[in-house]
Every structure is written in C-alpha cells, then in structure tokens.
Design a protein around this motif. Sequence first.
Motif, mmCIF file in Angstrom:
data_model
loop_
_atom_site.group_PDB
_atom_site.id
_atom_site.type_symbol
_atom_site.label_atom_id
_atom_site.label_comp_id
_atom_site.label_asym_id
_atom_site.label_seq_id
_atom_site.Cartn_x
_atom_site.Cartn_y
_atom_site.Cartn_z
ATOM 1 N N UNK A 134 -3.439 8.166 -10.160
ATOM 2 C CA UNK A 134 -1.867 7.750 -9.502
ATOM 3 C C UNK A 134 -0.835 7.714 -10.601
ATOM 4 N N UNK A 135 -1.206 7.193 -11.898
ATOM 5 C CA UNK A 135 -0.233 7.062 -12.787
ATOM 6 C C UNK A 135 0.200 8.442 -13.628
ATOM 7 N N UNK B 291 0.854 -1.204 -0.063
ATOM 8 C CA UNK B 291 -0.126 -0.011 0.193
ATOM 9 C C UNK B 291 0.727 1.389 -0.015
ATOM 10 N N UNK B 292 2.080 1.343 0.328
ATOM 11 C CA UNK B 292 2.859 2.252 0.418
ATOM 12 C C UNK B 292 3.801 2.644 -0.874
ATOM 13 N N UNK B 293 3.939 1.599 -1.863
ATOM 14 C CA UNK B 293 4.868 1.671 -3.088
ATOM 15 C C UNK B 293 4.642 2.576 -3.998
ATOM 16 N N UNK B 294 3.380 2.955 -4.162
ATOM 17 C CA UNK B 294 3.003 4.220 -5.073
ATOM 18 C C UNK B 294 3.771 5.697 -4.306
ATOM 19 N N UNK C 264 10.891 9.002 -7.576
ATOM 20 C CA UNK C 264 10.870 9.900 -8.970
ATOM 21 C C UNK C 264 11.338 11.232 -8.887
ATOM 22 N N UNK C 265 11.232 12.003 -7.801
ATOM 23 C CA UNK C 265 11.397 13.425 -7.449
ATOM 24 C C UNK C 265 13.004 13.596 -7.243
ATOM 25 N N UNK D 259 12.460 1.776 -10.462
ATOM 26 C CA UNK D 259 11.472 0.439 -10.445
ATOM 27 C C UNK D 259 10.793 0.372 -9.428
ATOM 28 N N UNK D 260 9.368 -0.150 -9.798
ATOM 29 C CA UNK D 260 8.307 -0.312 -8.610
ATOM 30 C C UNK D 260 7.682 -1.401 -8.982
ATOM 31 N N UNK D 261 7.440 -2.553 -7.982
ATOM 32 C CA UNK D 261 6.726 -3.616 -8.266
ATOM 33 C C UNK D 261 5.379 -3.312 -7.508
#
Length: 265
Positions: free
Chosen positions: A147-148, A117-120, A127-128, A136-138
């Motif tokens: 979100x995207x 739940x925290x990865x986004x 990314x900043x 890379x994010x799974x």
Amino acid sequence: MTGTERTDLLARLRAQIARIEHGRGEGASLSAFWPLGVPQVDRHLGGGLPRGTVHEVTGRGGDTALAALPARFVAHILGLAPGPVAWIGGGFDLYGPGLVRAGVDPGRLLCIAAEAGDRLAVCEDALHSRGVVAVVAELDGALSLTASRRLQLAAEAAGVTGFLIRRSSRPDDPALLQPTACATRWRIGPLPSGAVLAAYPTVPGVGVAHWSVDLLRHRGGRPASWIMEVGDAPHRLALAAVPAGRTAAAATRGAAGPAAGHAVA
C-alpha cells in the motif's frame, strides 16, 4: 465509499483547486525539496524533504493515539510553502487557531472526510491530482509495504508530496515500525518545557514547548534525533539551547542516530 462516490469527491476537489489556482495564479516552479526551516535538519536531509515522495509521522507514548504533535509537525512543514493541500481524515477536529500558529492559512486546506477503511484509496486518488502541492492522510493501524508503494508511485507520478499521520491505540504498536516505502519516517514526542515564556513570567509550568524529533528512516541518508523548541509562526521550530552541564549531543544526535480526534496545538 464506492468508486462513483470517490469519482464525485475528486471532481469536487478538482473544482475547488481550480478556483484556488484561478485566484492566486500559477506560481514559480517548485524546488526539489520542501524545507523544514531548521537549517541543521535541512542540511542533514540534503536540502529538506524531497518533494513528490511520501513521508510518515507518528507520535510517541500517550500521543500515539491522538497524534496531536505529528499533526502540528506536519502543519509546520505545510506552513513553509504555498499552495492548496488536501487533508484526509475522519470527524475533522483540526483547530483553526492552531493551524494559524503553525503558519497555515486554513483556507488552503481542502478537508476530505472519509471512513478509516477508505482513506488509503482516497489518499492515492488525491496524490494523482496535480492541482495540490501536498496530501495529508490520517491513518489508523497497520500500513502494508504494498500500500505504501502505491502511494509513493502516485506521489512520484504527479509530483505531489504526501504526509501520512499514523495513529494507533497502542503506544507500543509494532505495526507502526513495520517497513514501508516512505522516503522519511518521523517520530515526535513531548519533552519537559524549556525556559519560562516572557509573556507569563509568574505562571508555574508555562514554558517554551520542547519536542523530541526522531528521524527513524531517511532513504539514502542517516537517521538522527534532535531536541527542538516549538514556537508560533514565523519562528516555529528551532533546535533547543543545550542546558548547562549537558553536551551538544543532547540537542542533536545526527551522527549517532535516534535514541534506542486531535487538534493542531
């Protein structure tokens, strides 16, 4: 993960990046594209994957949940350009020798463990950061358009390239096909092996690995599909030779479009 914990995590990440940059020095300015190293595919993309954007990769069939082939595909891309990479996942079972086979020095990776739940949020923060060349994010399950878009804006602002490895317990999960703001969307699936490997001429079933590589979306371009052979660095990926009796369209369908806890292998 609380805001304070994320702040501390990013501070440690920036410190690691600073140590890496100090050790290798500042390189030449990056080009506008990140090549895949397959000339036919790079031409179709107009030079490669655009940097400073987000790209999405999913598996197919039984690999939709594990995402081993998408992880190997992303590792192949990372192996074609230098610089530190933040890899955000869960329990971290990345396979070091597999990364090396894909051309990636595991020492380049800054591995960040985060709950699903925290990865986004962690991905957006990473990314900043201008100190990494890629993030890379799974991600498991659905990814909303909002979100995207946030991830895409973060990537554009810092010039960092994002790769989202999306997984689902359902091979036919419609959530994986919902619209996103990603610049490209890929689907990677296994195919029967090709010619027998020279190193194992008498071992049945040991052949050159083949993948079905579908470009489902290309912002400003066309979708396409290719059949690729998968090798070790430095050769890595290449278009598969067309077997006798089949047309060239079977190995590359750029005009027609695509047909209607993991380890990096």
